[in-house]
Design a protein around this motif. Structure first.
Motif, mmCIF file in Angstrom:
data_model
loop_
_atom_site.group_PDB
_atom_site.id
_atom_site.type_symbol
_atom_site.label_atom_id
_atom_site.label_comp_id
_atom_site.label_asym_id
_atom_site.label_seq_id
_atom_site.Cartn_x
_atom_site.Cartn_y
_atom_site.Cartn_z
ATOM 1 N N ARG A 98 23.596 -29.351 45.193
ATOM 2 C CA ARG A 98 23.969 -30.646 44.848
ATOM 3 C C ARG A 98 22.845 -31.556 44.602
ATOM 4 N NH1 ARG A 98 27.227 -32.532 50.207
ATOM 5 N NH2 ARG A 98 28.577 -33.649 48.774
ATOM 6 N N ALA A 110 25.266 -43.764 47.974
ATOM 7 C CA ALA A 110 26.473 -43.450 48.001
ATOM 8 C C ALA A 110 27.537 -44.235 48.781
ATOM 9 C CB ALA A 110 26.945 -42.013 48.125
ATOM 10 N N VAL A 111 26.470 -45.297 49.554
ATOM 11 C CA VAL A 111 27.224 -46.032 50.692
ATOM 12 C C VAL A 111 27.911 -47.264 50.060
ATOM 13 C CG1 VAL A 111 26.981 -47.302 52.811
ATOM 14 C CG2 VAL A 111 25.431 -45.260 52.443
ATOM 15 N N PRO A 112 29.224 -47.340 50.183
ATOM 16 C CA PRO A 112 29.842 -48.571 49.750
ATOM 17 C C PRO A 112 29.319 -49.732 50.806
ATOM 18 C CG PRO A 112 31.480 -47.357 50.599
ATOM 19 C CD PRO A 112 30.148 -46.496 50.759
ATOM 20 N N ASP A 113 28.112 -50.354 50.580
ATOM 21 C CA ASP A 113 27.721 -51.279 51.419
ATOM 22 C C ASP A 113 28.442 -52.756 51.515
ATOM 23 O OD1 ASP A 113 25.491 -51.068 53.675
ATOM 24 O OD2 ASP A 113 25.086 -53.072 52.670
ATOM 25 N N ARG A 133 25.997 -51.645 43.135
ATOM 26 C CA ARG A 133 27.054 -51.991 42.281
ATOM 27 C C ARG A 133 27.844 -50.811 41.845
ATOM 28 N NH1 ARG A 133 26.351 -57.430 40.286
ATOM 29 N NH2 ARG A 133 26.401 -58.288 42.264
ATOM 30 N N HIS A 134 27.150 -49.558 41.837
ATOM 31 C CA HIS A 134 27.952 -48.464 41.078
ATOM 32 C C HIS A 134 27.598 -47.477 42.329
ATOM 33 C CE1 HIS A 134 29.243 -50.310 37.506
ATOM 34 N NE2 HIS A 134 27.935 -50.591 37.556
ATOM 35 N N LEU A 135 28.437 -46.802 42.920
ATOM 36 C CA LEU A 135 28.075 -45.702 43.831
ATOM 37 C C LEU A 135 27.814 -44.568 42.903
ATOM 38 C CD1 LEU A 135 30.979 -46.055 46.511
ATOM 39 C CD2 LEU A 135 28.918 -47.237 46.310
ATOM 40 N N VAL A 136 26.891 -43.918 43.353
ATOM 41 C CA VAL A 136 26.511 -42.355 42.798
ATOM 42 C C VAL A 136 26.823 -41.564 43.769
ATOM 43 C CG1 VAL A 136 24.464 -41.322 41.980
ATOM 44 C CG2 VAL A 136 24.340 -43.703 41.870
ATOM 45 N N SER A 137 27.955 -40.971 43.526
ATOM 46 C CA SER A 137 28.673 -39.760 44.104
ATOM 47 C C SER A 137 27.663 -38.705 44.180
ATOM 48 C CB SER A 137 29.911 -39.777 44.071
ATOM 49 O OG SER A 137 30.116 -39.267 42.769
ATOM 50 N N ILE A 138 27.649 -37.677 45.248
ATOM 51 C CA ILE A 138 26.923 -36.629 45.519
ATOM 52 C C ILE A 138 27.837 -35.515 44.961
ATOM 53 C CG2 ILE A 138 25.550 -35.036 46.863
ATOM 54 C CD1 ILE A 138 25.032 -37.259 48.824
ATOM 55 N N PRO A 139 27.448 -34.583 43.878
ATOM 56 C CA PRO A 139 28.645 -33.734 43.309
ATOM 57 C C PRO A 139 29.008 -32.796 44.405
ATOM 58 C CG PRO A 139 26.617 -33.699 42.133
ATOM 59 C CD PRO A 139 26.451 -34.805 43.220
ATOM 60 N N VAL A 151 30.673 -39.923 53.745
ATOM 61 C CA VAL A 151 30.142 -40.791 52.841
ATOM 62 C C VAL A 151 29.964 -40.295 51.423
ATOM 63 C CG1 VAL A 151 28.137 -42.584 52.296
ATOM 64 C CG2 VAL A 151 28.557 -42.142 54.856
ATOM 65 N N ALA A 185 32.379 -41.768 48.434
ATOM 66 C CA ALA A 185 31.940 -42.175 46.854
ATOM 67 C C ALA A 185 32.568 -41.613 45.727
ATOM 68 C CB ALA A 185 30.279 -42.118 46.918
ATOM 69 N N GLN A 186 32.632 -40.221 45.878
ATOM 70 C CA GLN A 186 33.485 -39.417 44.940
ATOM 71 C C GLN A 186 34.780 -40.008 44.599
ATOM 72 O OE1 GLN A 186 33.565 -35.228 45.953
ATOM 73 N NE2 GLN A 186 31.585 -35.309 45.832
ATOM 74 N N LEU A 246 22.344 -40.375 49.651
ATOM 75 C CA LEU A 246 23.209 -40.618 50.680
ATOM 76 C C LEU A 246 23.181 -42.312 50.596
ATOM 77 C CD1 LEU A 246 25.063 -39.436 52.979
ATOM 78 C CD2 LEU A 246 22.949 -39.620 54.612
ATOM 79 N N LEU A 247 22.169 -42.943 50.474
ATOM 80 C CA LEU A 247 21.637 -44.214 50.460
ATOM 81 C C LEU A 247 22.571 -44.867 48.989
ATOM 82 C CD1 LEU A 247 18.204 -44.641 51.708
ATOM 83 C CD2 LEU A 247 20.368 -45.536 52.656
ATOM 84 N N TYR A 303 33.863 -52.708 47.365
ATOM 85 C CA TYR A 303 33.287 -52.207 46.049
ATOM 86 C C TYR A 303 34.688 -51.797 44.893
ATOM 87 C CZ TYR A 303 31.792 -48.133 43.399
ATOM 88 O OH TYR A 303 31.326 -47.398 42.055
#
Lengths: 323, 327
Positions: free
Chosen positions: A290, A257-260, A266-272, B187, B191-192, A254-255, B220
């Motif tokens: 996931r 994946a946040v566009p803070d 710098r790169h969002l790691v999305s949760i699949p 959230v 991101a996805q 979660l942390l 972003y």
């Protein structure tokens, strides 16, 4: 000393028995007086249901399967509704997300604000009025007397939220439940409202249960946080520790994946994928499908809480050991 | 120099208020003298609070809203004065994705029909080869071919937003206008979608106009951004520069107010009082009552965008330089 609010093993289900859906699974946490605890999680994780159950506001289709909610030593779940009425809006009050629907459109603000004070505190109309004006002034509304004469539709979103807060504070609650209090508001107004809540806590010493999906808001305002996923509380502890060293794979994901706004990711790691449907039927870890760390843990059993630091608990078997 | 994909010159959109009691007959300046260009392959972000006019800019570019004054050029062609039947030839080249993905997909149509319709209408591709194209589209937004025969309500919010993106992509646009595409999403799904948009941009050399009130998302994804307040741009420039060295007090206040995971801020320098709707005298700076730095001069002067020292692409509409406060 016992905590102000103590929730133990709270399970809530929707629907009737053979195919009911358990939406919260054995939620346990304590809230001390004067503390801000945040329940954080994505939509559908059961955070609002938990909040509603404290005040006995669950819809009729919901039932509490097990657990205890103790407030000041009394179990709220076994209390009669008349006894609950003495607590609701009095020593526990709540601010809701949908400010549009939480104020009655056909009564003036004055009418709605004074009602609670006349019931709970036994004030006269005139005293209630002056107290209402005083409360509104404290929440930063410039002209409280004119606001009191108005109807809800004549106010802006930020003004309505301030009225809601003033109403919630009218009887000096020991506990304020704030369910997404600023989600519908713009960031500059959100900041004003959150600072207002902080000031009020300092003055009155009330505890706040802050329910939100905004992890940025949590990290700035909450003393402790409880992360919820798919009906379970997966990690709980001091906010600064969890943000610095998350001990659950979900919190960590979660942390990242946040566009803070600080631009830290710098790169969002999305949760699949997405939250599994019918997660109450899963036998093991609910985040397993996931989870990027799935290989290094025993996900087939339901993980129990494990203490990583004093007061910092996690349900993840893999994460946080080597960190 | 490259022809910009979108060139907006002095765009204004005013609404006469017919109802509204006290405000009846007054003019609401939803967009007031806004100019910007977007270059091919670039993401231009517009950020601002609700009611600041950012969606009206998007709708004007899509020709869903006729401008009160000003000119809009799409790859050198002026589109706001084109007649609808002439514009139709250009239509497939700019597409829009809306915030509420649930409301923009016809609930009575299957996904394959939703994706096929724009291609048939604009005669894109071989009519017999459309089925494979639909599969490709679904794959490119991360959905499987089994999605074809399902209805919109069977999908989650994030998946529906993917479908809207697929529909926009179906007719090979150059520009996609994204109006709050991730604001309603959780959230992890946000991101996805942001990553999907970035990947599609590099693959297909797309140009984006990205509109959001979420500063994090805008930071972003955008290369250049504009901060909007009460219908006007108050600051524009490269994304990094604006977030690192905001020159306008409003931008600074927005950044300060946005809660951040990483910094527990004692660094709050600027806080705005009041609300966006508070009345402002004509001819004054729109921010005059909310800005902690305003003085009597701000009451009599409405600043225009001017270059901030040292950076020609960085413009700010404020009388004073914030450089002193940043240090």
């Amino acid at each position: 000393m016992s905590p102000l609010l103590s929730i133990q093993d709270l399970s809530i289900a929707f629907g009737t028995k053979p195919d009911c859906i358990t939406v919260t699974d054995r939620i346990t946490f304590d809230l001390e007086a004067g503390e801000i605890l945040s329940l954080v999680g994505e939509s559908g994780c059961g955070k609002s249901v938990t909040a509603l159950s404290i005040l006995g506001l669950l819809p009729r289709t919901a039932s509490v399967l097990s657990g205890k909610i103790c407030f000041d030593g009394q179990n709220l779940l076994t209390m009669s509704s008349r006894d609950l009425d003495r607590i609701r809006g009095n020593s526990i009050s709540m601010i809701f997300q949908d400010i549009m629907y939480s104020l009655n459109p056909v009564f003036t603000i004055r009418n709605q604000m004074c009602e609670g004070m006349i019931c709970h505190l036994g004030l006269s109309r005139r005293d209630a009025y002056s107290r209402a004006a005083d409360l509104l002034r404290r929440t930063g509304l410039p002209d409280p007397e004119s606001v009191l004469q108005k109807y809800p539709h004549q106010l802006s979103g930020g003004q309505r939220q301030r009225v809601m807060i003033a109403m919630a504070l009218a009887c000096r609650p020991k506990l304020l439940i704030a369910d997404e209090p600023t989600t519908a508001l713009d960031v500059t107004i959100q900041m004003q409202i959150m600072n207002l809540l902080l000031d009020l806590r300092r003055e009155t010493g009330m505890a706040i249960l802050l329910i939100t999906h905004d992890i940025g808001l949590v990290s700035e305002f909450a003393d402790r946080m409880a992360v919820m996923y798919a009906g379970q509380c997966v990690e709980i502890g001091e906010t600064s520790r969890i943000i610095a060293r998350p001990a659950h794979a979900y919190t960590h994901a979660l942390l990242s994946a946040v566009p803070d706004v600080s631009g830290v990711n710098r790169h969002l790691v999305s949760i699949p994928g997405s939250v599994p449907e019918r997660y109450d039927r899963l036998k093991g870890c609910r985040f397993a499908s996931r989870c990027p760390m799935i290989t290094s843990c025993s996900f087939r059993t339901i993980p129990d809480f494990r203490e990583v630091e004093p007061g910092h608990l996690t349900r993840c078997t893999a994460f946080g050991k080597g960190l | 120099m490259e022809t910009p994909v979108i060139d907006v010159r002095h765009l204004s959109r005013h609404f006469r208020q017919k109802s509204g009691g006290f405000f009846r007959g007054t003019t609401l300046k939803a967009v007031d003298d806004v100019s910007f260009t977007i270059l091919p392959g670039e993401t231009f972000g517009i950020v601002g609070e609700s009611g600041c006019g950012k969606s009206t800019v998007a709708r004007s570019i899509m020709c869903l809203e006729p401008p009160t004054s000003g000119e809009i050029f799409f790859e050198g062609t002026r589109i706001d004065t084109l007649r609808e039947y002439r514009r139709r030839g250009l239509r497939p080249r700019f597409q829009m994705v809306f915030q509420d993905s649930g409301a923009t997909l016809n609930p009575r149509k299957r996904i394959e029909d939703i994706l096929r319709e724009p291609m048939l209408y604009h005669r894109i591709g071989d009519p017999h080869g459309l089925d494979t194209r639909i599969d490709e589209l679904l794959m490119s937004v991360g959905l499987g071919p089994q999605a074809r025969s399902r209805y919109p309500h069977e999908f989650s919010g994030g998946q529906r937003q993917r479908l809207c993106i697929a529909r926009a992509l179906s007719i090979n646009p150059d520009l996609i206008v994204l109006d709050e595409p991730v604001s309603a999403l959780d959230v992890s799904v946000q991101a996805q979608i942001l990553n999907l948009l970035q990947n599609l941009q590099t693959e297909r050399h797309l140009t984006y106009l990205f509109i959001s009130h979420g500063l994090g998302a805008v930071r972003y994804i955008s290369h250049r951004i504009a901060v909007m307040y009460r219908g006007r741009f108050v600051e524009t420039g490269p994304c990094q520069t604006i977030f690192d060295h905001p020159a306008h007090p409003y931008t600074q206040a927005l950044i300060d107010a946005a809660p951040s995971v990483k910094e527990r801020k004692p660094r709050r320098k600027l806080m705005l009082s009041g609300e966006i709707g508070d009345a402002v005298p004509t001819g004054a700076c729109p921010l005059v009552h909310r800005c902690p730095l305003s003085d009597s001069a701000c009451l009599h002067y409405k600043p225009c965008l001017n270059p901030v020292s040292g950076e020609p692409a960085h413009l700010s509409a404020c009388m004073r330089n914030l450089g002193a406060i940043n240090d």
